[in-house]
Each structure stands twice: as structure tokens, then as C-alpha cells.
Scaffold this motif. Structure first.
Motif, mmCIF file in Angstrom:
data_model
loop_
_atom_site.group_PDB
_atom_site.id
_atom_site.type_symbol
_atom_site.label_atom_id
_atom_site.label_comp_id
_atom_site.label_asym_id
_atom_site.label_seq_id
_atom_site.Cartn_x
_atom_site.Cartn_y
_atom_site.Cartn_z
ATOM 1 N N UNK A 151 8.049 -6.565 -8.135
ATOM 2 C CA UNK A 151 7.283 -5.461 -7.540
ATOM 3 C C UNK A 151 8.278 -4.385 -7.122
ATOM 4 N N UNK A 152 8.018 -3.169 -7.581
ATOM 5 C CA UNK A 152 8.897 -2.044 -7.242
ATOM 6 C C UNK A 152 8.029 -0.924 -6.672
ATOM 7 N N UNK A 153 8.374 -0.462 -5.464
ATOM 8 C CA UNK A 153 7.623 0.613 -4.811
ATOM 9 C C UNK A 153 6.120 0.305 -4.760
ATOM 10 N N UNK A 154 5.817 -0.953 -4.453
ATOM 11 C CA UNK A 154 4.428 -1.328 -4.204
ATOM 12 C C UNK A 154 3.583 -1.596 -5.423
ATOM 13 N N UNK A 155 4.181 -1.569 -6.604
ATOM 14 C CA UNK A 155 3.413 -1.819 -7.833
ATOM 15 C C UNK A 155 4.144 -2.842 -8.696
ATOM 16 N N UNK A 203 8.485 -1.449 5.325
ATOM 17 C CA UNK A 203 9.661 -1.362 4.452
ATOM 18 C C UNK A 203 9.239 -0.915 3.050
ATOM 19 N N UNK A 204 10.236 -0.508 2.259
ATOM 20 C CA UNK A 204 9.981 -0.167 0.857
ATOM 21 C C UNK A 204 9.327 -1.365 0.162
ATOM 22 N N UNK A 205 8.302 -1.111 -0.637
ATOM 23 C CA UNK A 205 7.497 -2.190 -1.217
ATOM 24 C C UNK A 205 8.091 -2.836 -2.455
ATOM 25 N N UNK A 206 9.246 -3.455 -2.286
ATOM 26 C CA UNK A 206 9.898 -4.163 -3.399
ATOM 27 C C UNK A 206 9.863 -5.662 -3.137
ATOM 28 N N UNK A 207 9.582 -6.433 -4.181
ATOM 29 C CA UNK A 207 9.607 -7.888 -4.041
ATOM 30 C C UNK A 207 10.007 -8.533 -5.364
ATOM 31 N N UNK A 208 10.622 -9.691 -5.238
ATOM 32 C CA UNK A 208 10.978 -10.502 -6.402
ATOM 33 C C UNK A 208 10.226 -11.818 -6.304
ATOM 34 N N UNK A 209 9.392 -12.099 -7.292
ATOM 35 C CA UNK A 209 8.721 -13.398 -7.343
ATOM 36 C C UNK A 209 9.532 -14.276 -8.290
ATOM 37 N N UNK A 210 9.963 -15.407 -7.751
ATOM 38 C CA UNK A 210 10.896 -16.267 -8.478
ATOM 39 C C UNK A 210 10.356 -17.686 -8.549
ATOM 40 N N UNK A 211 10.845 -18.399 -9.546
ATOM 41 C CA UNK A 211 10.540 -19.816 -9.672
ATOM 42 C C UNK A 211 11.849 -20.566 -9.483
ATOM 43 N N UNK A 212 11.807 -21.651 -8.734
ATOM 44 C CA UNK A 212 12.987 -22.497 -8.625
ATOM 45 C C UNK A 212 12.792 -23.647 -9.607
ATOM 46 N N UNK A 213 13.426 -23.518 -10.758
ATOM 47 C CA UNK A 213 13.237 -24.514 -11.818
ATOM 48 C C UNK A 213 14.127 -25.722 -11.582
ATOM 49 N N UNK A 214 13.612 -26.891 -11.937
ATOM 50 C CA UNK A 214 14.425 -28.100 -11.848
ATOM 51 C C UNK A 214 14.732 -28.586 -13.249
ATOM 52 N N UNK A 271 0.855 -1.197 0.000
ATOM 53 C CA UNK A 271 0.000 0.000 0.000
ATOM 54 C C UNK A 271 0.885 1.239 0.000
ATOM 55 N N UNK A 272 0.580 2.182 -0.876
ATOM 56 C CA UNK A 272 1.305 3.451 -0.932
ATOM 57 C C UNK A 272 2.816 3.260 -1.029
ATOM 58 N N UNK A 273 3.224 2.282 -1.820
ATOM 59 C CA UNK A 273 4.651 2.091 -2.084
ATOM 60 C C UNK A 273 5.394 1.269 -1.061
ATOM 61 N N UNK A 274 4.705 0.875 -0.002
ATOM 62 C CA UNK A 274 5.375 0.141 1.082
ATOM 63 C C UNK A 274 4.778 -1.245 1.252
ATOM 64 N N UNK A 275 5.527 -2.103 1.952
ATOM 65 C CA UNK A 275 4.950 -3.373 2.392
ATOM 66 C C UNK A 275 3.991 -3.033 3.528
ATOM 67 N N UNK A 276 2.725 -3.487 3.392
ATOM 68 C CA UNK A 276 1.735 -3.136 4.412
ATOM 69 C C UNK A 276 1.400 -4.316 5.312
#
Ligand SMILES: [Zn+2]
Length: 383
Positions: A372-376, A336-347, A30-35
Motif C-alpha cells: 500500500x502506497x499513499x493509501x492505495x 501517518x503517511x498511508x504506506x504498508x507492506x503486507x508480508x508472508x512469513x514462509x516456512x 483515507x485520503x492517502x493517510x492511515x486513518x
């Protein structure tokens, strides 16, 4: 209607070493942050919900060492295409420019790209420009080392500058200028209360002498190179002074592009209980025939070398945010700043090489899903 969250990542396996958390959770922004990081956030309270079941959700990744002075001079990487596209939301330029060309880098790259950028200012007036464009070592001519100008540049740009970069190498300081250069870099870092990042591959100075100049928080980059004065002794054992330097807080950074991070040296260090503190790329504009992996590929190498998955994520999140002194990054802790990386662990069966003739077969690798960068949710401007 007003929503509680702008975006929710639903049902992923959250890996956030800063909180000691690894569990299936929903993450709300929310609003650029992790809520919120909760077991179940109802979809109705979010403007956008993305189902990430079966994926890893990490804090936005941080690349501590790359070369992103894109178009300031040749061979520097475009940050957005090589960072945000693979989950890296924050990138550090490792001294591509010096005080004379820093402002151009700041105005035309740092200020314009979507990637959150920090930088080390090179001790040499033009940074790596002379080496990269003409093959002339950064500090072959010591008149290019300008302490007062570097100090002023750092002071005037403290919001994005982390400290000073110096390269101990025949293509950097040269042997003749190694000691005066690292002494000057020490003074610049001390007078600006900033950090020193030192390139230690092909150093004319033994590592224990180099460590003598480094304080807790300074960064020894290319730490697992396979050249002279590496972390191993003749018997293949990690040198005692290397362990002591890491224990007192010198940051061990891999910076693995080209031939700067040896697979056998890395394997020995990991097996002997001296893993890197941070995994980074040394990313340049890709050139044919050169090993130039993205951060996920470098992470995959250390996963295969035996570093547990949580620790691999730790090295590119909270360890890296500690190294740059930005505790609002590198974690999904609410606020915290709303950044996230969604990753796949491929086999499967994957191959990696180190540019030194060594290769590695891996059964798993990280692959990007979304960033996700700055909540978007980040989408490339070119798509
Ligand atoms: Zn570099």
C-alpha cells in the motif's frame, strides 16, 4: 455513497514497533493517510476491503541504502521494480550521483517513479559514475571533490536530499585522499545542517578514527563488513569504541549487497548485543554471479541470525524513518503517511550467501503479498 475509508486491510497481524503494537488489527486508509488501526472495521464503511488474515501487516518498508539512478548511468536499479514490488515504499539513494548529475536523477527518476525517494549527494562531482563505468575510484583525483557545489546542491534540494555521501575505500577516496575527503564531507554536512553517510568497508582509516568524524544521526554503512578495520577485534569481540559509537547515536546500517555484509561478523555482533540499527540492500541492477538481494531477503538473514521479528521490522521502519528524519513514515499510527507492506512469513528451507563464501540456512523467510502506497493498493504500471 461516501465511504469512511478508501481501503481496509482486514484481519492481519499488525507489527508496528513505533507504537509497540503487535496484534491482529484492521488498518483503514483515507485520503492517502492511515486513518484507523482498530480491532474491527465494518467492511461496509470501506470502498475496498482486502482480507489479509494470516499475513503480517507492517508500515511501508524503508531501504536506507540502494543505488537507484536508473538509466542515469549503467547498473543502477529501477526503484519501482525492486522496492514497491516487495513492500518497500521509501528508498534512499546512497550517493549514486554528485552535484553535477543530481538534477538529472531528480527530474528523470525521483520525480517520475512511484517509490518515495530520498538521496545522499556524493562528495565527488559525478558520484559513483567513474567507478561503475570505468573502474576509476570516486575521489582518486581530489579535484572531483567540490565542497561549495555539493553544499549548493544539498541546499537547493533539501526536500529530497538528506546529506552527503563519502566512500572510504581504495575504490572510493583512495588511501591518499581519505582524511581530506571525510574532513570535507564533515564540513559539507555541518554547513547544510544535514547528515553524512560514510562507506566504511575497506577503509584505510581505522573505525575509531572514522567515528571521530561522525555525529549522532550520521550513518556508518556496510558496518558489518568482514574486511580490515571491522567491528570485531582479533578475539572476535565487538570493539568497545564500536559499542560507544552506536550508543551515542551513530546509525549502524548493513547495506548488504555483493560482499558488503559478512554473515559471521553480523552473527557475532547480534549475539554480542550490537544489532544493526537499519537493514538495507545496497541494491544495484542485478548482474549475474553477484549477491544482490531485495530488502525482504536481507531481513530474512537477520531474522535467522537471531534478531526478533519485531526488531527486524523496527530496523526497516521506525529506525529507518528516524535515520532520515521523517517521522510521518515508518509507522501505522493514524495520521501517518498511508504506506504498508503486507508480508508472508514462509516456512521451509532457504539458503542465503554473503558473497564472501559464507552461507546461511534459514527456516523462515519474508515474502511479499501486497504493498500500500499513499493509501492505495500499489499495482505495477507494467502489469
Ligand atoms: Zn552502496
Amino acid at each position: 455513497m461516501a465511504f469512511d475509508y478508501d481501503l481496509v486491510l482486514k484481519g492481519g497481524e499488525v507489527v508496528d514497533p513505533a507504537q509497540g503494537l503487535r496484534a491482529v488489527r484492521d488498518v483503514g486508509f483515507k485520503d492517502g493517510l492511515v486513518a484507523a488501526v482498530e480491532a474491527d472495521i465494518p467492511p461496509a464503511v470501506a470502498a475496498e476491503v482486502v482480507d489479509v488474515a494470516g499475513k503480517l501487516v507492517a508500515p511501508g518498508l524503508i531501504d536506507l541504502h540502494g543505488h537507484f539512478a536508473h538509466r542515469i548511468y549503467p547498473y543502477r536499479a529501477d526503484p519501482d521494480s525492486y522496492c514497491l514490488a516487495v513492500g518497500v515504499t521509501t528508498a534512499v539513494d546512497a550517493g549514486s550521483v554528485g552535484w553535477a548529475n543530481f538534477q538529472a536523477f531528480r527530474d528523470y527518476v525521483i520525480g517520475r517513479v512511484d517509490t518515495r525517494m530520498y538521496a545522499f549527494v556524493h562528495l565527488s562531482t559525478l558520484g559513483l559514475t567513474t567507478l561503475t563505468t570505468m573502474g576509476i575510484p570516486d575521489l582518486e583525483d581530489f579535484r572531483w571533490a567540490r565542497a561549495e557545489e555539493a553544499i549548493r546542491c544539498i541546499q537547493e534540494n533539501r526536500d529530497v536530499v538528506l546529506g552527503v555521501k563519502v566512500r572510504l575505500s581504495p575504490t572510493g577516496t583512495t588511501a591518499a585522499n581519505a582524511v581530506p575527503a571525510i574532513e570535507m564531507a564533515r564540513r559539507v554536512a555541518d554547513e547544510t545542517d544535514s547528515k553524512m553517510m560514510v562507506h566504511v568497508m575497506e577503509s584505510p582509516l581505522p573505525l575509531d578514527q572514522v567515528f571521530g568524524y561522525l555525529k549522532a544521526g550520521d550513518i556508518a554503512t556496510h558496518i558489518f563488513h568482514g574486511d580490515v578495520h571491522n567491528v570485531l577485534d582479533e578475539a572476535g569481540q565487538v570493539r568497545q569504541h564500536v559499542r560507544e559509537a552506536q550508543q551515542r547515536g551513530v546509525v549502524f546500517d548493513t547495506a548488504g549487497a555483493m560482499r558488503h555484509c559478512s554473515i559471521p561478523v553480523s552473527r557475532a555482533a547480534v549475539e554480542q548485543g550490537v544489532p544493526p540499527d537499519t537493514i538495507s540492500t545496497d541494491r544495484n541492477q542485478p548482474r549475474s554471479g553477484m549477491v544482490n538481494y531485495d530488502l525482504l531477503e536481507h531481513m530474512s538473514i537477520f531474522l535467522e541470525l537471531g534478531v526478533p521479528l519485531d526488531d527486524v521490522i523496527r530496523m526497516v521502519t521506525v529506525n529507518a524513518s528516524d535515520a532520515i528524519g521523517r517521522e510521518e513514515l515508518g509507522t501505522l499510527r493514524p495520521g501517518s503517511i498511508g504506506d504498508a507492506a503486507v508480508l508472508e512469513l514462509e516456512e521451509g528451507e532457504f539458503g542465503f550467501e554473503d558473497g564472501l563464501g559464507n552461507s546461511l540456512r534459514a527456516s523462515r523467510r519474508f515474502a511479499p503479498v501486497l504493498t500500500v502506497k499513499d493509501g492505495a493498493r500499489w499495482r505495477p504500471r507494467w502489469s
